[in-house]
Design an enzyme around this catalytic site. Structure first.
Site, mmCIF file in Angstrom:
data_model
loop_
_atom_site.group_PDB
_atom_site.id
_atom_site.type_symbol
_atom_site.label_atom_id
_atom_site.label_comp_id
_atom_site.label_asym_id
_atom_site.label_seq_id
_atom_site.Cartn_x
_atom_site.Cartn_y
_atom_site.Cartn_z
ATOM 1 N N GLU A 172 45.780 -18.303 -37.511
ATOM 2 C CA GLU A 172 44.191 -18.995 -36.051
ATOM 3 C C GLU A 172 43.908 -17.840 -35.463
ATOM 4 O O GLU A 172 44.941 -16.843 -34.775
ATOM 5 C CB GLU A 172 44.334 -19.644 -35.303
ATOM 6 C CG GLU A 172 44.050 -21.183 -36.121
ATOM 7 C CD GLU A 172 43.568 -21.620 -35.785
ATOM 8 O OE1 GLU A 172 43.856 -22.424 -34.218
ATOM 9 O OE2 GLU A 172 44.557 -23.627 -35.609
ATOM 10 N N GLU A 181 50.421 -26.125 -33.329
ATOM 11 C CA GLU A 181 50.288 -25.922 -32.575
ATOM 12 C C GLU A 181 50.825 -27.194 -31.663
ATOM 13 O O GLU A 181 49.715 -28.047 -30.766
ATOM 14 C CB GLU A 181 48.985 -25.863 -31.340
ATOM 15 C CG GLU A 181 48.816 -24.057 -31.658
ATOM 16 C CD GLU A 181 47.176 -23.736 -30.871
ATOM 17 O OE1 GLU A 181 46.861 -24.695 -30.285
ATOM 18 O OE2 GLU A 181 46.324 -22.577 -31.261
HETATM 19 C C1 BGC Z 1 43.732 -25.103 -31.913
HETATM 20 C C2 BGC Z 1 42.010 -25.741 -32.526
HETATM 21 C C3 BGC Z 1 41.248 -24.889 -32.001
HETATM 22 C C4 BGC Z 1 41.014 -23.605 -31.448
HETATM 23 C C5 BGC Z 1 40.469 -22.741 -30.645
HETATM 24 C C6 BGC Z 1 43.237 -24.083 -31.440
HETATM 25 O O1 BGC Z 1 44.344 -24.181 -30.572
HETATM 26 O O2 BGC Z 1 44.748 -25.192 -32.860
HETATM 27 O O3 BGC Z 1 41.996 -27.047 -33.284
HETATM 28 O O4 BGC Z 1 39.703 -24.962 -32.444
HETATM 29 O O5 BGC Z 1 42.042 -23.508 -30.810
HETATM 30 O O6 BGC Z 1 40.030 -24.093 -29.060
#
Ligand code: BGC
Length: 444
Positions: free
Chosen positions: A350, A159
């Protein structure tokens, strides 16, 4: 389905701890922690102590039944200052992690940089100083030479939007003054040069034939009526009022040019770019890593523009505003529109949610998270079955962890972590995801 990767993700600063152990250098997050810039004065110094609990965490991964694990390497564990001397203990730690995964049939997906800029480089200006490109290439070469015989999947930055945001525009805890748009954009350019340098180095120096991707958060619209997909296609790749839209980082790495509309809108002067640099930046990632937590449902307004229909609820959970339980269609439309434009395989790198949750009599009943994962994963697999080239899914996160400037105030894990003792307790969502993986792997 055999090759589909059912994974879970973490990042070094968020789980490892051991911030100055065995020769590790400091990062900006150690510095922010020491300066009291993190919510409630929390620090990342110990986090989940995964550095000292590697075997335990490997056992949880095995128990969960994932066949892939996305984690990040702490640059400052490999090169304490971010340049120069290599720390053999750091190499040894990631060797143990990678070997431990492979022994369990778990494929590593390695992130080179999940926001943890070594302090030694921050002191030299970080991404505002073009020197970082050479240092980052060197780091990627070390990673390739040490781990590229066993790792096949790499991604460079996690990101970049968020990273640039807290480095330049909205400094953590107001720790230092923000940068101008022009200076910020020069930082983005250096980051993209570093991204390309590392991509080429990983491809050149790894023994394996590696796939090197990029991971970004994806702003994704979901149509709620027929006939508006073309409007969505335009809107998804149009600049908004910030420096960050879907094109900021993806267009240059695929097309070798910045989004002209964005540059015009932000009034950025590109004369600082040297000959040949845009061609160099165009390193064409092998996959699209999409971090998608939520989608935005839209319809067409009377003026021909998109109007959100997603109600703004749940805003009490920080970033997780919006009706995230009901936007699993993002798992279809996100990959679809991104793939149409950039034409590469997709990994959902993610997907997760944060909830208000409690350990009660030794249990955490987070059915909402389990259901969230079921909905998003199911929709993703349908999208794959409908013909999109989707290769894997990573739930965020294996365990509750250090949530950056929010410290320990938000939990995203499948495993509950007691931050006093670092004791782990799998939540009900852990078992739900385990069951989903089992049934999907059996089905095909
Ligand atoms: C990030 C993580 C973060 C997650 C939740 C993502 O944007 O890559 O490191 O913990 O969001 O906020």
């Amino acid at each position: 389905m055999d090759k589909f990767l059912f994974g879970v993700a973490t990042a070094a600063t968020q789980i490892e701890g051991g911030y100055n152990q065995d020769g590790k250098g400091l990062t900006i997050w150690d510095d922010y922690s020491a300066k009291g810039l993190i919510q409630n004065g929390a620090t990342c110094f110990r986090a989940c102590d995964s550095y000292n609990r590697l075997e335990e965490d490997l056992a949880y991964l095995e128990k969960l039944g994932v066949n892939s694990y996305r984690f990040s390497i702490a640059w400052s564990r490999i090169q304490p200052k971010g340049y120069g001397e290599i720390n053999p203990k750091g190499i040894e730690y990631y060797n143990r992690l990678i070997d431990g995964l492979l022994e369990r049939g778990i494929k590593p997906m390695v992130t080179l940089f999940h926001w943890d800029l070594p302090l030694g480089l921050s002191e030299k200006g970080g991404f505002a100083n073009r020197e970082i490109v050479d240092h980052f290439r060197e780091y990627a070469k070390i990673v390739a030479e040490n781990f590229g015989d066993r790792v096949e999947l790499f991604s460079i930055f996690n990101e970049a939007q968020a990273l640039i945001d807290f480095l330049f525009l909205r400094p953590v805890g107001d720790g230092y003054p923000p940068f101008s748009t022009q200076k910020t954009f020069e930082g983005i350019h250096n980051l993209l040069l570093a991204n390309a340098a590392a991509t080429y180095a990983l491809r050149e120096y790894s023994k394996n034939k590696v796939q090197v991707g990029m991971v970004n958060c994806t702003h994704c619209y979901i149509p709620t009526e027929d006939g508006i997909e073309d409007v969505i296609r335009k809107e998804m790749f149009k600049p908004n009022d910030t420096l960050f839209c879907n094109t900021t980082f993806w267009d240059p790495v695929f097309f070798g040019k910045y989004d002209e509309e964005l540059i015009k809108k932000q009034g950025v002067d590109l004369s600082f770019i040297k000959d040949g640099e845009m061609e160099y930046i165009k390193c064409v990632p092998d996959f699209l890593g999409l971090n998608i937590y939520i989608g935005y449902k839209v319809k067409l307004g009377a003026d021909g523009k998109l109007v959100p229909t997603t109600p703004d609820i749940n805003s009490n959970f920080g970033d997780m505003w919006g009706d995230y339980m009901n936007t699993a269609d993002a798992m279809y439309y996100g990959p679809k529109y991104m793939q149409e434009r950039y034409g590469k395989p997709v990994y959902i790198t993610e997907n997760g949610c944060t909830l208000s949750e409690f350990l009660i009599d030794g249990k955490v009943e987070d059915q909402v998270r389990g259901e969230y994962i079921r909905r998003y994963l199911t929709r993703l697999i349908e999208a794959k079955d409908e013909g999109l080239d989707i290769r894997g899914y990573y739930a965020w996160s294996l365990m509750d962890n250090f949530e950056w400037s929010s410290g320990f105030t938000r939990r995203f894990g499948l495993i509950y972590v007691d931050f006093e003792t670092c004791e782990r307790t799998p939540k009900s969502s852990f078992y739900k995801y385990q069951e989903l993986i089992r049934s999907y792997r059996k089905a095909k």
